[in-house]
Write an enzyme that holds these catalytic residues in place. Structure first.
Site, PDB file in Angstrom:
ATOM      1  N   SER A  14      18.600  31.282   3.657  1.00  0.00           N
ATOM      2  CA  SER A  14      17.610  31.962   4.491  1.00  0.00           C
ATOM      3  C   SER A  14      17.701  31.601   5.964  1.00  0.00           C
ATOM      4  O   SER A  14      17.312  32.384   6.828  1.00  0.00           O
ATOM      5  CB  SER A  14      16.200  31.657   3.976  1.00  0.00           C
ATOM      6  OG  SER A  14      15.974  30.256   3.929  1.00  0.00           O
ATOM      7  N   ASP A  39       5.164  28.652   6.856  1.00  0.00           N
ATOM      8  CA  ASP A  39       5.589  27.841   5.706  1.00  0.00           C
ATOM      9  C   ASP A  39       6.169  26.490   6.119  1.00  0.00           C
ATOM     10  O   ASP A  39       6.453  25.634   5.282  1.00  0.00           O
ATOM     11  CB  ASP A  39       6.611  28.603   4.845  1.00  0.00           C
ATOM     12  CG  ASP A  39       7.872  28.970   5.611  1.00  0.00           C
ATOM     13  OD1 ASP A  39       8.088  28.464   6.737  1.00  0.00           O
ATOM     14  OD2 ASP A  39       8.666  29.773   5.079  1.00  0.00           O
ATOM     15  N   ASN A  62      18.452  24.466  -0.021  1.00  0.00           N
ATOM     16  CA  ASN A  62      17.623  24.808  -1.183  1.00  0.00           C
ATOM     17  C   ASN A  62      17.835  23.847  -2.347  1.00  0.00           C
ATOM     18  O   ASN A  62      16.902  23.569  -3.100  1.00  0.00           O
ATOM     19  CB  ASN A  62      17.905  26.250  -1.627  1.00  0.00           C
ATOM     20  CG  ASN A  62      17.323  27.266  -0.659  1.00  0.00           C
ATOM     21  OD1 ASN A  62      16.172  27.151  -0.250  1.00  0.00           O
ATOM     22  ND2 ASN A  62      18.119  28.234  -0.257  1.00  0.00           N
ATOM     23  N   GLY A  74      17.288  31.970  -0.292  1.00  0.00           N
ATOM     24  CA  GLY A  74      17.137  31.298  -1.573  1.00  0.00           C
ATOM     25  C   GLY A  74      18.447  30.830  -2.181  1.00  0.00           C
ATOM     26  O   GLY A  74      18.445  30.214  -3.250  1.00  0.00           O
ATOM     27  N   HIS A 103      10.929  27.680   7.577  1.00  0.00           N
ATOM     28  CA  HIS A 103      11.819  28.644   8.232  1.00  0.00           C
ATOM     29  C   HIS A 103      11.517  28.756   9.725  1.00  0.00           C
ATOM     30  O   HIS A 103      10.377  28.980  10.110  1.00  0.00           O
ATOM     31  CB  HIS A 103      11.685  30.010   7.561  1.00  0.00           C
ATOM     32  CG  HIS A 103      12.098  30.005   6.133  1.00  0.00           C
ATOM     33  ND1 HIS A 103      11.191  29.870   5.096  1.00  0.00           N
ATOM     34  CD2 HIS A 103      13.330  30.084   5.565  1.00  0.00           C
ATOM     35  CE1 HIS A 103      11.845  29.882   3.938  1.00  0.00           C
ATOM     36  NE2 HIS A 103      13.137  30.008   4.195  1.00  0.00           N
TER      37      HIS A 103
END
Length: 216
Positions: A43, A190, A109, A80, A193
Site C-alpha cells: 500500500s 489509521d 505487512n 495489503g 499510511h
C-alpha cells in the site's frame, strides 16, 4: 622552438576537450537506452488512501521526465501485499515486463501481522534471486515497524533488509519512511499510511539509490 611548444599546447588542449566530450557522451549514454523499472510493493507504493497520481511512484515518473531520463515505470504494487504474495507474483511480472531494475518494497505487512521473520526473510531472498536470474538489478527498500510484538521482533525485522542487501550485494534504501515516521501529521487517520504530503519525502529517500542504478 616556440612554435613547437604552441603546437604541443594546441594538441594537448584538443585532447583535453575530446576527453571532456567523451565523458559527457558516456554519461548521456548511461541514460539513453530506455529502461524498465518494476516496482513490487504494498500500500505504501499503491497510493492507498490518497488521490490517484499523488503517490511516490507517480512522482518518480515526473522526476524522470524532468531529468530527461528515459525509463518506463511499471507499478505492480498491491495494498495489503505480503512477501509471500510478492514472491508468487514476481516470476510472471519478470516474464511479462523484462525489467532492468526491480524495486522490492515489501515486508511491512508481514511485520505488522507478526508473521514469522524467517519466512519473510526467505521470501525476500527468493525475490532478489529471481530478479537477479532475470538479469535485473535490485533495489531493496527497507522498512521498520512499531514494537507491537516486542522490541526484539521489531529490531530483527528492521535488520532483515541490511542483512539481505549485504548477502546478495544489492542496493538498499535503509528506511522508506525516514523523515516521515517521526511526524504524525504526515499520516492518515489509521497512523499507518502516509498522506500525499509525505510522498515527496519518500521519493527523496529512494531517488539517490535508484538514480545510481539507472546510471549503470
Amino acid at each position: 622552438m616556440q612554435d613547437k611548444f604552441r603546437k604541443l599546447e594546441n594538441v594537448t588542449g584538443w585532447l583535453r576537450m575530446a576527453a571532456a566530450l567523451s565523458l559527457v557522451f558516456f554519461a548521456t549514454c548511461a541514460y539513453s537506452a530506455s529502461k524498465t523499472v518494476l516496482v513490487l510493493g504494498d500500500s505504501l507504493s499503491a497510493e492507498y488512501g490518497i488521490a490517484r497520481g499523488a503517490g511516490w511512484v507517480t512522482l518518480l515518473e515526473q522526476r524522470l521526465k524532468a531529468e530527461r531520463i528515459d525509463a518506463n515505470i511499471v507499478n505492480a504494487s498491491i495494498s495489503g501485499e505480503t512477501t509471500s504474495g510478492g514472491k508468487a507474483r514476481l516470476p510472471g511480472l519478470l516474464g511479462q515486463h523484462r525489467p532492468h531494475i526491480v524495486v522490492i518494497e515489501l515486508g511491512g505487512n508481514d511485520g505488522l501481522r507478526g508473521l514469522p521473520l524467517a519466512s519473510a526473510e526467505a521470501n525476500l531472498r527468493n525475490m532478489i534471486q529471481e530478479a537477479q536470474k532475470a538479469k535485473a538489478k535490485v533495489l531493496l527498500v527497507g522498512m521498520q515497524i512499531p514494537p507491537n510484538y516486542g522490541r526484539e521482533y521489531a529490531d530483527r525485522f528492521a535488520g532483515l533488509y541490511e542483512k539481505l542487501s549485504k548477502e546478495a550485494k544489492v542496493s538498499l534504501v535503509p528506511f522508506l519512511l525516514e523523515g516521515v515516521a517521526s511526524r504524525p501529521q504526515l499520516f492518515q487517520a489509521d497512523r499507518i499510511h502516509p498522506l500525499a504530503e509525505a510522498q515527496p519525502i519518500m521519493l527523496d529517500n529512494i531517488w539517490p539509490h535508484l538514480k545510481s542504478l539507472l546510471q549503470r
